[in-house]
Write a protein that holds these residues in place. Structure first.
Motif, PDB file in Angstrom:
ATOM      1  N   LYS A  39      -9.174   7.850  10.157  1.00 18.97           N
ATOM      2  CA  LYS A  39      -8.332   6.722  10.560  1.00 18.97           C
ATOM      3  C   LYS A  39      -6.937   6.923  10.004  1.00 18.97           C
ATOM      4  N   LYS A  40      -6.013   6.263  10.609  1.00 21.17           N
ATOM      5  CA  LYS A  40      -4.646   6.340  10.114  1.00 21.17           C
ATOM      6  C   LYS A  40      -4.572   5.787   8.704  1.00 21.17           C
ATOM      7  N   GLY A  64      -4.584  11.155  -3.229  1.00 20.23           N
ATOM      8  CA  GLY A  64      -3.898   9.984  -3.777  1.00 20.23           C
ATOM      9  C   GLY A  64      -2.398  10.004  -3.544  1.00 20.23           C
ATOM     10  N   GLY A  65      -1.982  10.514  -2.386  1.00 18.28           N
ATOM     11  CA  GLY A  65      -0.565  10.506  -2.049  1.00 18.28           C
ATOM     12  C   GLY A  65       0.265  11.543  -2.783  1.00 18.28           C
ATOM     13  N   ARG A  66      -0.397  12.472  -3.463  1.00 12.52           N
ATOM     14  CA  ARG A  66       0.329  13.531  -4.168  1.00 12.52           C
ATOM     15  C   ARG A  66      -0.261  14.891  -3.832  1.00 12.52           C
ATOM     16  N   VAL A  67       0.512  15.943  -4.057  1.00 11.39           N
ATOM     17  CA  VAL A  67       0.006  17.295  -3.838  1.00 11.39           C
ATOM     18  C   VAL A  67      -0.728  17.734  -5.099  1.00 11.39           C
ATOM     19  N   ALA A  68      -2.034  17.934  -4.973  1.00 15.54           N
ATOM     20  CA  ALA A  68      -2.822  18.329  -6.146  1.00 15.54           C
ATOM     21  C   ALA A  68      -2.694  19.830  -6.395  1.00 15.54           C
ATOM     22  N   PRO A 104      -8.746  14.029   1.092  1.00 16.67           N
ATOM     23  CA  PRO A 104      -9.671  12.985   1.534  1.00 16.67           C
ATOM     24  C   PRO A 104      -8.986  12.023   2.520  1.00 16.67           C
ATOM     25  N   ASN A 105      -9.787  11.243   3.229  1.00 16.82           N
ATOM     26  CA  ASN A 105      -9.229  10.225   4.110  1.00 16.82           C
ATOM     27  C   ASN A 105      -8.354   9.274   3.307  1.00 16.82           C
ATOM     28  N   GLY A 106      -7.225   8.906   3.890  1.00 10.58           N
ATOM     29  CA  GLY A 106      -6.342   7.962   3.213  1.00 10.58           C
ATOM     30  C   GLY A 106      -5.520   8.609   2.109  1.00 10.58           C
ATOM     31  N   ALA A 107      -5.548   9.950   2.029  1.00  9.09           N
ATOM     32  CA  ALA A 107      -4.798  10.628   0.969  1.00  9.09           C
ATOM     33  C   ALA A 107      -3.307  10.692   1.294  1.00  9.09           C
ATOM     34  N   GLY A 108      -2.966  10.472   2.571  1.00  9.42           N
ATOM     35  CA  GLY A 108      -1.558  10.532   2.946  1.00  9.42           C
ATOM     36  C   GLY A 108      -1.203  11.697   3.849  1.00  9.42           C
ATOM     37  N   LYS A 109      -2.228  12.420   4.343  1.00  7.66           N
ATOM     38  CA  LYS A 109      -1.964  13.586   5.197  1.00  7.66           C
ATOM     39  C   LYS A 109      -1.257  13.179   6.485  1.00  7.66           C
ATOM     40  N   THR A 110      -1.856  12.191   7.160  1.00  8.33           N
ATOM     41  CA  THR A 110      -1.311  11.802   8.455  1.00  8.33           C
ATOM     42  C   THR A 110       0.079  11.203   8.316  1.00  8.33           C
ATOM     43  N   HIS A 125       0.819  -1.197   0.000  1.00 16.52           N
ATOM     44  CA  HIS A 125       0.000   0.000   0.000  1.00 16.52           C
ATOM     45  C   HIS A 125       0.864   1.262   0.000  1.00 16.52           C
ATOM     46  N   VAL A 126       0.694   2.087  -1.025  1.00 14.67           N
ATOM     47  CA  VAL A 126       1.439   3.339  -1.083  1.00 14.67           C
ATOM     48  C   VAL A 126       0.648   4.392  -0.316  1.00 14.67           C
ATOM     49  N   ALA A 127       1.177   4.821   0.813  1.00 14.28           N
ATOM     50  CA  ALA A 127       0.462   5.808   1.632  1.00 14.28           C
ATOM     51  C   ALA A 127       0.738   7.219   1.111  1.00 14.28           C
TER      52      ALA A 127
END
Lengths: 254, 311
Positions: free
Chosen positions: B308-309, B204-208, B37-43, B16-18
């Protein structure tokens, strides 16, 4: 004040606010001994106990009870709770190493065992007329080495469990197993030799504690094939070193 | 001066690529928001900045220090208020503050901090007995007790009532005014819009996108609408030829102008030049929610439950 000293202070306060632990870990062993000491049958000598009363030979088991309670039940549950609730994680973002939390826990736990032992020895002597440890130096060494070994076992549990309820379950299993060899279910004086010999390898080392408390009781509970006092201490110290190393290796902060 | 530089951060957990590829720069003294969004990689991103995660690749510089290699230096200078972290139930407010202040070389006066955060009356209250807002304020106080240069605040107002949220916001502004750079992670668009000087949208793990809140809203080029009536007849071309305007509809004396960017100001300017007064002027205001949708393709999380994390 240094971070560790402050932490010991705060953890001590938290320990004292946890009334269940204070009750069971610190006060209960003494209460147990005093209550059992009221039973007439235990105030008499038996063929196994020679000139001593049953309660004289059994007294160290009450001490073991408090030690086991704190080391394998209280500490792992506290640390698992700290892990589960992100308290360790939060600490790991500060300059203080979370190792200090463990150290502080150990110091507080050790202090509580010293208080619990001192209270018990005093009241056992004052109320039940059980003589205080005859070999005080050996007794203190046996308490420290035995407790360090117990703590090592507790810390392995604390190192890996993720939730406080898991820590509780493991703690209960360990408690029953350790207390069996600690003489809570079957007094050591009536144990078959093979169990007595295994018991010399089980923390906190009831035989060494018994022998340091009362030479005569120690002779009654020793076995022909058993280890002398100092090798027993060495076994406990060895267990303490190995278990602590394993715990340190396995430790997870979250 | 630059407070924080994140360059090509990449972190995966197994398959999983966070965080895929995140880069941004935070200037000293700004409030920098991170939304997504949740799971985008912020945390995972902020945990990497805090040194709780080791990135698989990329680099992070916190005031010139690497969170993994220079752990001690970063921890002295970075205050953290994390999601999913708390304090022992039985610890009292003043004990937690006193304890945490002992961890730092040059701590703030925790008594002052306790006053500033409105916790003085609760100094002898146990953590467990505090309300959600009080717990949050304590957590902020503890993030500030080491006199950090940068504070990370992750999901600051989740679970707070509206009044407590507003109080917390003005508190954060006061903290910023003392010179602390703030990295604010949130899934509340109103919070990000109100507080942030600049915002990074992570998806999606990138800076939009990275821009000011207004910049993001206009950059997202979501269609806007301005409606009004005019006091006297006007040539449609006065507005339809403006670059921001995409269409002009006139029904009787009601005008409906659709466009993007700085639509309202350019329409207002054109009307003024034509010496026409617009009556009943209404703007269909675009906000950060619309920008969020435009950049991430998803609606912002409106419920107040904790993210969630990413793991």
């Amino acid at each position: 004040m240094s971070a560790l000293a402050k932490m010991v202070k705060v953890e001590s306060k938290l320990f004292l606010r946890d009334s269940a632990t204070v009750l069971f870990g610190v006060l209960f062993p003494t209460a147990l001994l005093l209550v059992l000491g009221m039973i007439p049958a235990l105030r008499e000598s038996t063929p196994e106990t020679g000139s001593l009363r049953s309660i004289d030979v059994w007294a160290p088991t009450a001490l073991v009870f408090g030690m086991v309670m704190i080391a394998v039940q209280h500490i792992p549950v506290v640390i698992a709770t700290y892990r589960e609730r992100g308290i360790l994680r939060r600490l790991s973002t500060t300059p203080v190493h979370p190792r200090n939390v463990l150290l502080a826990q150990m110091i507080v736990a050790f202090a509580s065992v010293l208080v619990s032992s001192a209270l018990m020895i005093f009241l056992a002597w004052a109320v039940l007329d059980i003589a205080p440890p005859e070999r005080p130096f050996e007794f203190v060494v046996a308490v420290i080495a035995g407790y360090a070994a117990l703590l090592g076992v507790g810390l392995i549990s604390a190192a890996v469990v993720r939730t406080s309820s898991a820590a509780n379950q493991i703690g209960t299993l360990l408690f029953v197993a350790l207390m069996f060899f600690g003489g809570a279910f079957l007094p050591r004086v009536v144990m078959p030799d093979v169990l007595r010999e295994i018991g010399e390898f089980i923390p906190p080392g009831l035989q060494a504690l018994t022998a340091a408390w009362s030479v005569e009781a120690g002779e009654l509970t020793a076995t022909a094939g058993g280890q002398p006092f100092w090798p027993q201490i060495a076994i406990m110290a060895g267990i303490a070193v190995v278990t602590s190393a394993i715990a340190a290796k396995l430790f997870r902060w979250e | 001066m630059t407070a924080l530089v994140v360059r090509n951060l990449h972190k995966r957990y197994g398959q999983h690529v966070a965080v895929d590829d995140v880069s941004f720069t935070v200037e000293e003294g700004e409030i920098f928001g991170i939304i997504g969004p949740n799971g985008a990689g912020k945390t995972t991103t902020v945990e990497s900045i805090a040194g709780l995660r080791t990135p698989d690749s990329g680099s992070i510089s916190v005031l010139g220090f690497d969170p993994i290699k220079d752990k001690a230096e970063v921890r002295e200078r970075l205050g953290v208020q994390l999601q999913e972290s708390s304090f022992p139930d039985a610890i009292k407010v003043y004990e937690a503050l006193e304890l945490y202040s002992s961890f730092y070389r040059n701590p703030a006066d925790w008594r002052e901090l306790m006053e500033l955060l409105g916790l003085a009356e609760k100094r002898n209250t146990r953590y467990k007995a505090l309300s959600g807002g009080q717990k949050q304020r304590l957590s902020i106080a503890l993030a500030l007790v080491g006199r950090p240069k940068i504070a990370i605040l992750d999901e600051l107002t989740t679970g707070l009532d509206p009044q407590a949220r507003r109080d917390t916001w003005s508190l954060i502004e006061r903290v910023r005014d003392t010179g602390v750079t703030i990295l604010l992670v949130t899934h509340f668009m109103d919070e990000a819009e109100r507080l942030s000087d600049r915002i990074a949208v992570i998806a999606g793990g990138r800076v939009a996108a990275v821009d000011t809140p207004e910049g993001l809203i206009s950059q997202s080029s979501a269609a806007q609408q301005v409606r009004f009536r005019v006091s006297r007849p006007l040539d449609k071309r006065v507005l339809s030829e403006l670059p921001e305007v995409s269409s002009v509809e006139i029904i009787d004396d009601r005008w409906r102008v659709t466009g993007s960017g700085q639509l309202l100001s350019s329409v207002a300017g054109a009307l003024a030049r034509a010496q026409v007064v617009a009556e009943d002027l209404r703007i269909d205001q675009r906000n950060l929610d619309d920008a969020f949708v435009a950049f991430t393709g998803r609606a912002p999380e409106s419920s107040a439950h904790t993210e969630k994390k990413d793991a």
